[in-house]
Design an enzyme around this catalytic site. Structure first.
Site, PDB file in Angstrom:
ATOM      1  N   SER A  52       0.820  -1.219   0.000  1.00  0.00           N
ATOM      2  CA  SER A  52       0.000   0.000   0.000  1.00  0.00           C
ATOM      3  C   SER A  52       0.853   1.268   0.000  1.00  0.00           C
ATOM      4  CB  SER A  52      -0.898   0.033   1.242  1.00  0.00           C
ATOM      5  OG  SER A  52      -1.596  -1.174   1.384  1.00  0.00           O
TER       6      SER A  52
HETATM    7  N1  SAH Z   1      -0.647  -4.504   4.062  1.00  0.00           N
HETATM    8  C1  SAH Z   1       0.087  -5.000   2.927  1.00  0.00           C
HETATM    9  C2  SAH Z   1      -0.648  -4.795   1.628  1.00  0.00           C
HETATM   10  C3  SAH Z   1      -1.420  -5.957   1.321  1.00  0.00           C
HETATM   11  S1  SAH Z   1      -2.156  -6.122  -0.265  1.00  0.00           S
HETATM   12  C4  SAH Z   1       1.450  -4.378   2.849  1.00  0.00           C
HETATM   13  O1  SAH Z   1       1.770  -3.508   3.671  1.00  0.00           O
HETATM   14  O2  SAH Z   1       2.226  -4.796   1.997  1.00  0.00           O
HETATM   15  C5  SAH Z   1      -3.481  -7.155   0.256  1.00  0.00           C
HETATM   16  C6  SAH Z   1      -3.081  -8.532   0.677  1.00  0.00           C
HETATM   17  O3  SAH Z   1      -4.252  -9.164   1.170  1.00  0.00           O
HETATM   18  C7  SAH Z   1      -2.570  -9.411  -0.448  1.00  0.00           C
HETATM   19  O4  SAH Z   1      -1.310  -9.910  -0.122  1.00  0.00           O
HETATM   20  C8  SAH Z   1      -3.604 -10.531  -0.551  1.00  0.00           C
HETATM   21  O5  SAH Z   1      -3.058 -11.782  -0.901  1.00  0.00           O
HETATM   22  C9  SAH Z   1      -4.168 -10.528   0.865  1.00  0.00           C
HETATM   23  N2  SAH Z   1      -5.511 -11.115   1.028  1.00  0.00           N
HETATM   24  C10 SAH Z   1      -6.577 -11.011   0.200  1.00  0.00           C
HETATM   25  N3  SAH Z   1      -7.641 -11.650   0.725  1.00  0.00           N
HETATM   26  C11 SAH Z   1      -7.234 -12.193   1.911  1.00  0.00           C
HETATM   27  C12 SAH Z   1      -7.886 -12.963   2.916  1.00  0.00           C
HETATM   28  N4  SAH Z   1      -9.172 -13.329   2.819  1.00  0.00           N
HETATM   29  N5  SAH Z   1      -7.164 -13.344   3.998  1.00  0.00           N
HETATM   30  C13 SAH Z   1      -5.851 -12.990   4.120  1.00  0.00           C
HETATM   31  N6  SAH Z   1      -5.190 -12.249   3.197  1.00  0.00           N
HETATM   32  C14 SAH Z   1      -5.870 -11.844   2.108  1.00  0.00           C
END
Ligand code: SAH
Length: 203
Positions: A52
């Site tokens: 993000s």
């Molecule tokens: N906070 C992260 C950004 C994450 S992007 C950072 O600082 O890098 C969103 C993430 O959510 C992705 O890696 C995706 O695989 C994960 N995601 C999507 N649905 C999910 C779920 N139901 N449970 C756990 N992770 C999930």
């Protein structure tokens, strides 16, 4: 990054600003994009996911009003960057990632940057765990609707932030629990990758 992207846009919580100046963002960015680690935007992580934008991480953390003694749940570990920032701000962080390869890379980056206490779990974080409650919950992926099971996991006085809306664009929704009552407010426009799993968007 802290002065130009965060302070100038109105991030005021001094603990959030200090935390984000301490966590080395480059340690969480894939080697190919490392020269862009402090860009004012999201960056690709592989597997179709993104780390993000710094401002969005700061805005979400500020809404959680963490003071240092909280138990925090993050859904969507991705790179582990937001989990590291949360670890600087709270007592305990559990972060759940659905893609095992990303969970494994995030664990390494968290240990390397001194955030080995963060517990990274692999699985569907949209479910919550019926046995646990948290003082703060940060959802790092876009849910089609507010995930009710996660709201249920909020302790009294707890706060949750979650992007809610279609993959094309969402609002950052903020929920606060007081006893049995919850108040919900929609704020900042944002764009996250879709949440998967039970409370997520279909694949
Ligand atoms: N906070 C992260 C950004 C994450 S992007 C950072 O600082 O890098 C969103 C993430 O959510 C992705 O890696 C995706 O695989 C994960 N995601 C999507 N649905 C999910 C779920 N139901 N449970 C756990 N992770 C999930």
């Amino acid at each position: 990054m802290v002065a130009r992207q965060l302070r100038r846009r109105g991030i005021r919580d001094s603990r959030v600003l200090a935390a984000m100046s301490r966590v080395p963002r480059e340690a969480f960015v894939p080697a190919a994009s490392r020269h862009r680690a402090y860009d004012d935007g999201a960056l690709p992580l592989g597997h179709g996911q993104t780390i993000s934008q710094p401002y969005v991480v700061a805005a979400m953390c500020e809404l959680l009003e963490l003071r240092g003694d909280e138990r925090v749940l993050e859904v969507g570990t991705g790179s582990g960057y937001a989990a590291a920032v949360l670890d600087e701000l709270a007592a305990l962080v559990v972060s759940v990632e659905v893609i095992p390869e990303l969970a494994a890379t995030a664990r390494v980056a968290l240990v390397e940057t001194g955030h080995a206490d963060v517990e990274v779990r692999t699985g569907d974080g949209s479910l919550g765990d019926a046995c646990e409650s948290f003082d703060a919950i940060l959802v790092s992926a876009a849910a089609p609707e507010l995930p009710a099971l996660l709201v249920e996991r909020l302790a009294d006085g707890g706060r949750l932030v979650c992007p809610v809306g279609p993959p094309s664009g969402q609002r950052l929704v903020f929920v606060e629990r007081r006893g049995d009552q919850t108040t919900t407010t929609a704020g900042l426009r944002c764009r996250f990758v879709p949440l998967r799993g039970v409370a997520g968007h279909p694949d």
